[in-house]
Design an enzyme around this catalytic site. Structure first.
Site, PDB file in Angstrom:
ATOM      1  N   THR A 117      -9.350 -57.264 -23.366  1.00 23.87           N
ATOM      2  CA  THR A 117     -10.343 -57.215 -22.282  1.00 23.87           C
ATOM      3  C   THR A 117     -11.687 -57.760 -22.735  1.00 23.87           C
ATOM      4  O   THR A 117     -12.384 -58.451 -21.981  1.00 23.87           O
ATOM      5  CB  THR A 117     -10.529 -55.750 -21.820  1.00 23.87           C
ATOM      6  OG1 THR A 117      -9.300 -55.306 -21.256  1.00 23.87           O
ATOM      7  CG2 THR A 117     -11.619 -55.611 -20.791  1.00 23.87           C
TER       8      THR A 117
ATOM      9  N   SER B 175      -3.337 -57.396 -25.273  1.00 21.54           N
ATOM     10  CA  SER B 175      -2.639 -56.744 -26.395  1.00 21.54           C
ATOM     11  C   SER B 175      -1.298 -56.145 -25.990  1.00 21.54           C
ATOM     12  O   SER B 175      -0.510 -55.757 -26.848  1.00 21.54           O
ATOM     13  CB  SER B 175      -3.520 -55.695 -27.069  1.00 21.54           C
ATOM     14  OG  SER B 175      -3.615 -54.519 -26.315  1.00 21.54           O
TER      15      SER B 175
ATOM     16  N   THR C 153      -7.410 -53.090 -26.168  1.00 21.96           N
ATOM     17  CA  THR C 153      -7.364 -51.664 -26.520  1.00 21.96           C
ATOM     18  C   THR C 153      -5.973 -51.056 -26.365  1.00 21.96           C
ATOM     19  O   THR C 153      -5.673 -50.041 -26.988  1.00 21.96           O
ATOM     20  CB  THR C 153      -8.346 -50.850 -25.646  1.00 21.96           C
ATOM     21  OG1 THR C 153      -7.978 -50.986 -24.268  1.00 21.96           O
ATOM     22  CG2 THR C 153      -9.773 -51.298 -25.853  1.00 21.96           C
ATOM     23  N   ASP C 154      -5.129 -51.684 -25.524  1.00 17.65           N
ATOM     24  CA  ASP C 154      -3.871 -51.008 -25.185  1.00 17.65           C
ATOM     25  C   ASP C 154      -2.964 -50.772 -26.392  1.00 17.65           C
ATOM     26  O   ASP C 154      -2.302 -49.743 -26.478  1.00 17.65           O
ATOM     27  CB  ASP C 154      -3.113 -51.796 -24.104  1.00 17.65           C
ATOM     28  CG  ASP C 154      -3.837 -51.729 -22.760  1.00 17.65           C
ATOM     29  OD1 ASP C 154      -4.700 -50.842 -22.593  1.00 17.65           O
ATOM     30  OD2 ASP C 154      -3.538 -52.557 -21.877  1.00 17.65           O
TER      31      ASP C 154
HETATM   32  N1  ASP Z   1      -4.860 -54.864 -21.325  1.00 18.42           N
HETATM   33  C1  ASP Z   1      -5.995 -54.989 -22.223  1.00 18.42           C
HETATM   34  C2  ASP Z   1      -5.468 -55.286 -23.615  1.00 18.42           C
HETATM   35  O1  ASP Z   1      -4.999 -54.391 -24.261  1.00 18.42           O
HETATM   36  C3  ASP Z   1      -6.812 -53.753 -22.202  1.00 18.42           C
HETATM   37  C4  ASP Z   1      -8.046 -53.771 -23.075  1.00 18.42           C
HETATM   38  O2  ASP Z   1      -8.267 -54.615 -23.916  1.00 18.42           O
HETATM   39  O3  ASP Z   1      -8.877 -52.847 -22.887  1.00 18.42           O
HETATM   40  O4  ASP Z   1      -5.515 -56.413 -24.041  1.00 18.42           O
END
Ligand code: ASP
Length: 332
Positions: free
Chosen positions: A12, A54, A85-86
């Site tokens: 993100t 991710s 973050t995932d």
């Molecule tokens: N879907 C995103 C990822 O994990 C979520 C994030 O980065 O907060 O790449």
């Protein structure tokens, strides 16, 4: 001035809005343009490894990050990895086994909102991550997120939307950041030289038990995998309904050389299979390991790392129960 390598992997933090939703598209150089203050902290060079949500990060990407750190280890004082973050906690766990005992900070960060958003947490997380990467007190793999410094083996994403997205499970935070100043509570130890590994056995699966889990599911997984993590209930046990078929399946496949890692689906305080009869009957089989207070993310990465080196039960046990970066405090 310290030299830091920023490794971009997507997430993100690097995303822009498309007609289909957020997609990573910014390079690490573009991320840095949003936080010009970082140039006063350190000299940064950038490496764009991939630009992925991710959700699409898999074990070969963990190896690619490890190779990048290894290739540039002596050129930099620290590393910042920007990441979605995932699956950040899985990558942090994996790097904790693939790069052990590093004397330099290897800091993973990301954000809940893209860096171009007015309300983004990206800038704060990036500045904090660079502050930690420049620190003399920190070393090894950690996540820096929303003012917290979390050991790589202990992180879990516990909020899907809030800025404070990560928790440290069964272990205290290493430090915190207030006004971009690091307060280090725990100084991680390190080896004289880091130990790098580049081999993982990806044939590891995970089953979260539900009331009524049937033995065919276990059989299906064990036919295809070299190891299976079983997230059981409470401190741990195996159901005996269905003529105890689950138990028979476990023993059948462990005899064939497969490994089981028993853990709990309860987030805090870990397992203890020695408490209940449903648990004690699993003890004593060298192919059945217990994760105790480890996170599932770390148990998964550790068994992939171990089975990348050996399938010999005694050695698997020795490596599994030897703590790495404080991944395991209790062992029965
Ligand atoms: N879907 C995103 C990822 O994990 C979520 C994030 O980065 O907060 O790449």
């Amino acid at each position: 001035m310290k030299r830091i390598l920023l490794i971009g992997t997507g997430g993100t933090i690097a995303s822009g809005m498309t007609k289909d939703g957020l997609t990573p598209e910014l390079s690490p150089e573009q991320l840095l343009h949003y936080v010009p203050g970082i140039s006063a902290l350190c000299k940064v060079e950038c490496l764009s490894l991939f630009n992925l949500d991710s959700t699409n990060i898999a074990p070969p990407h963990w190896i690619a990050i490890t190779r990048a750190i290894r290739a540039h280890y002596h050129e930099y004082d620290g590393f910042v990895i920007s990441h979605g973050t995932d699956t950040l906690a899985y990558t942090a766990a994996a790097l904790s086994y693939l790069v052990q005992g590093a004397g330099k900070p290897i800091v993973l960060t990301g954000a809940q909102k893209p860096i171009s958003d007015d309300s983004t947490d990206s800038k704060m997380n990036l500045i904090d991550a660079f502050t930690c990467a420049c620190s003399e007190e920190l070393c090894g793999v950690c996540i820096v997120f929303s003012g917290r410094v979390i050991l790589g083996t202990r992180a879990r994403k516990t909020c899907s939307k809030s800025y404070a997205a990560f928790s440290s499970i069964n272990y205290p935070d290493l430090g915190s950041l207030l006004d971009h100043k690091l307060l280090c509570y725990i100084r991680p130890e390190h080896l004289e030289r880091p130990l790098f590994s580049e081999t993982l056995n990806e044939k590891v699966g995970l089953i979260k038990m539900i009331p009524g889990t049937d033995h065919e599911l276990l059989e299906f997984m064990l036919q295809r995998k070299d190891a299976l993590i079983l997230e059981c209930f409470g401190v741990g046990g195996l159901p005996s309904y269905d003529d105890d078929r689950l138990f028979q399946v476990l023993h059948e496949y462990t005899r064939q050389g497969k490994f089981l890692v028993m853990t709990t689906q309860v987030q805090n305080e870990g397992s203890d299979f020695s408490v209940y009869r449903v648990g004690t009957r699993l003890k004593g089989n060298p192919h059945i390991l217990e994760a105790y207070d480890m996170t599932t993310e770390s148990a998964l990465a550790k068994i992939m790392w171990i089975l990348g080196q050996t399938r010999e039960a005694e050695e698997v046990n020795r490596l599994f129960y030897t703590p790495v970066a404080h991944d395991m405090l209790h062992r029965g």
